[in-house]
Design a protein around this motif. Structure first.
Motif, PDB file in Angstrom:
ATOM      1  N   PRO A 170     -30.281 -20.224 160.155  1.00 60.71           N
ATOM      2  CA  PRO A 170     -29.359 -19.391 159.375  1.00 60.71           C
ATOM      3  C   PRO A 170     -27.895 -19.532 159.795  1.00 60.71           C
ATOM      4  O   PRO A 170     -27.010 -19.572 158.950  1.00 60.71           O
ATOM      5  N   LEU A 171     -27.642 -19.615 161.093  1.00 57.92           N
ATOM      6  CA  LEU A 171     -26.264 -19.701 161.587  1.00 57.92           C
ATOM      7  C   LEU A 171     -25.918 -21.133 162.003  1.00 57.92           C
ATOM      8  O   LEU A 171     -25.286 -21.366 163.028  1.00 57.92           O
TER       9      LEU A 171
ATOM     10  N   ARG B 168     -20.381 -11.386 159.475  1.00 65.78           N
ATOM     11  CA  ARG B 168     -20.607 -12.214 160.663  1.00 65.78           C
ATOM     12  C   ARG B 168     -20.927 -13.665 160.299  1.00 65.78           C
ATOM     13  O   ARG B 168     -21.054 -14.509 161.169  1.00 65.78           O
ATOM     14  N   GLN B 169     -21.095 -13.932 159.022  1.00 61.46           N
ATOM     15  CA  GLN B 169     -21.451 -15.280 158.581  1.00 61.46           C
ATOM     16  C   GLN B 169     -20.272 -15.923 157.856  1.00 61.46           C
ATOM     17  O   GLN B 169     -19.418 -15.232 157.306  1.00 61.46           O
ATOM     18  N   TRP B 170     -20.269 -17.244 157.881  1.00 56.94           N
ATOM     19  CA  TRP B 170     -19.271 -17.940 157.077  1.00 56.94           C
ATOM     20  C   TRP B 170     -19.468 -17.548 155.618  1.00 56.94           C
ATOM     21  O   TRP B 170     -20.608 -17.387 155.166  1.00 56.94           O
ATOM     22  N   PRO B 171     -18.396 -17.445 154.852  1.00 56.75           N
ATOM     23  CA  PRO B 171     -18.556 -17.180 153.416  1.00 56.75           C
ATOM     24  C   PRO B 171     -19.325 -18.327 152.738  1.00 56.75           C
ATOM     25  O   PRO B 171     -19.219 -19.484 153.157  1.00 56.75           O
ATOM     26  N   ASP B 172     -20.052 -17.986 151.720  1.00 58.09           N
ATOM     27  CA  ASP B 172     -20.832 -18.987 150.986  1.00 58.09           C
ATOM     28  C   ASP B 172     -19.941 -20.135 150.514  1.00 58.09           C
ATOM     29  O   ASP B 172     -20.308 -21.305 150.614  1.00 58.09           O
ATOM     30  N   ARG B 173     -18.768 -19.797 150.038  1.00 60.28           N
ATOM     31  CA  ARG B 173     -17.826 -20.813 149.542  1.00 60.28           C
ATOM     32  C   ARG B 173     -17.519 -21.847 150.625  1.00 60.28           C
ATOM     33  O   ARG B 173     -17.510 -23.055 150.378  1.00 60.28           O
ATOM     34  N   LYS B 174     -17.296 -21.382 151.840  1.00 63.56           N
ATOM     35  CA  LYS B 174     -16.963 -22.276 152.950  1.00 63.56           C
ATOM     36  C   LYS B 174     -18.164 -23.148 153.325  1.00 63.56           C
ATOM     37  O   LYS B 174     -18.017 -24.340 153.608  1.00 63.56           O
ATOM     38  N   LYS B 175     -19.348 -22.561 153.305  1.00 66.73           N
ATOM     39  CA  LYS B 175     -20.559 -23.336 153.602  1.00 66.73           C
ATOM     40  C   LYS B 175     -20.755 -24.429 152.554  1.00 66.73           C
ATOM     41  O   LYS B 175     -21.098 -25.566 152.885  1.00 66.73           O
TER      42      LYS B 175
ATOM     43  N   PHE C  21     -25.839  -4.793 155.013  1.00 65.58           N
ATOM     44  CA  PHE C  21     -25.682  -6.080 154.320  1.00 65.58           C
ATOM     45  C   PHE C  21     -24.247  -6.584 154.469  1.00 65.58           C
ATOM     46  O   PHE C  21     -24.015  -7.740 154.831  1.00 65.58           O
ATOM     47  N   ARG C  22     -23.278  -5.707 154.228  1.00 64.61           N
ATOM     48  CA  ARG C  22     -21.873  -6.108 154.357  1.00 64.61           C
ATOM     49  C   ARG C  22     -21.546  -6.517 155.796  1.00 64.61           C
ATOM     50  O   ARG C  22     -20.817  -7.478 156.030  1.00 64.61           O
ATOM     51  N   GLY C  23     -22.116  -5.790 156.751  1.00 62.46           N
ATOM     52  CA  GLY C  23     -21.889  -6.126 158.159  1.00 62.46           C
ATOM     53  C   GLY C  23     -22.445  -7.489 158.524  1.00 62.46           C
ATOM     54  O   GLY C  23     -21.800  -8.268 159.238  1.00 62.46           O
ATOM     55  N   LEU C  24     -23.638  -7.790 158.024  1.00 65.53           N
ATOM     56  CA  LEU C  24     -24.236  -9.099 158.291  1.00 65.53           C
ATOM     57  C   LEU C  24     -23.436 -10.212 157.620  1.00 65.53           C
ATOM     58  O   LEU C  24     -23.213 -11.272 158.211  1.00 65.53           O
ATOM     59  N   LEU C  25     -23.007  -9.961 156.401  1.00 68.06           N
ATOM     60  CA  LEU C  25     -22.196 -10.961 155.692  1.00 68.06           C
ATOM     61  C   LEU C  25     -20.897 -11.249 156.440  1.00 68.06           C
ATOM     62  O   LEU C  25     -20.450 -12.398 156.500  1.00 68.06           O
TER      63      LEU C  25
END
Length: 197
Positions: free
Chosen positions: A111-112, A156-163, A150-154
């Motif tokens: 995931p990360l 901590r992750q790269w934005p979908d656009r960046k991925k 959900f917002r907190g987990l998001l």
């Protein structure tokens, strides 16, 4: 052997894609599953996690709800937790790769992948993506998931656009399983027979 890194933000459907690769007889390293095993009763990370986060260990191993509650109160604990978990995941990944080196294509489901620096361990990257409204609907329908969490987990992750910008393959998961399976077959066909970079 080609190593395909598979990733995607929370609730994008990465686990479903991972299962589709497994159904095609491709070895899959499931980092989430490995982490659960490492945190299960008798898991080798219990002691370290228990010392770093008092009160989160019970008869079932790491109590993820208690750990999550501590991390919500003190988000800086994520770094401590990752420092415990990531080296063990790397070790398990190396064992998996050695065991499966005769396969033409293996899948590394992490995931990360970007956030934890695992991109150096793979030859290609596939990002599972879906429209935000689908992602949010899937996420908040999970047990113990709230919009706030959900917002907190998001965050901590790269934005979908960046991925998506960093991906060699983008797996669109906003339609149905048939369309998803077709994309998995297409990627497999594209990579099998190719050499690693």
């Amino acid at each position: 052997m080609i190593i395909l890194g598979l990733t995607g933000s929370i609730a994008m459907g990465k686990s479903t894609v991972s299962r589709l690769f497994a159904q095609m007889k491709r070895p899959v390293f499931d980092a989430d599953k490995v982490v659960h095993q490492l945190q299960a009763p008798n898991g080798r990370l219990l002691s370290a996690i228990g010392q770093a986060f008092p009160g989160v260990i019970d008869e079932k191993g790491v109590n993820r709800q208690k750990l999550g509650a501590q991390l919500l109160q003190k988000p800086e604990g994520f770094r401590r937790l990752e420092a415990i978990i990531h080296p063990a995941v790397v070790e398990e990944l190396h064992l998996f790769l050695r065991k499966n080196r005769s396969h033409p294509l293996v899948i590394v489901d992490i995931p990360l992948l970007f956030e934890a620096g695992f991109t150096r361990s793979v030859d290609y990257i596939a990002v599972v993506s879906a429209p935000y409204w689908i992602q949010k609907r899937r996420a908040v329908s999970r047990p113990n998931m709230t919009e706030s969490r959900f917002r907190g987990l998001l965050a901590r992750q790269w934005p979908d656009r960046k991925k998506r910008q960093q991906a060699d393959f983008i797996i669109e998961n906003g339609r149905n399983i048939i369309a998803l399976a077709a994309q998995v077959r297409q990627i497999t066909g594209c990579l099998v027979g190719q050499g690693s970079r």
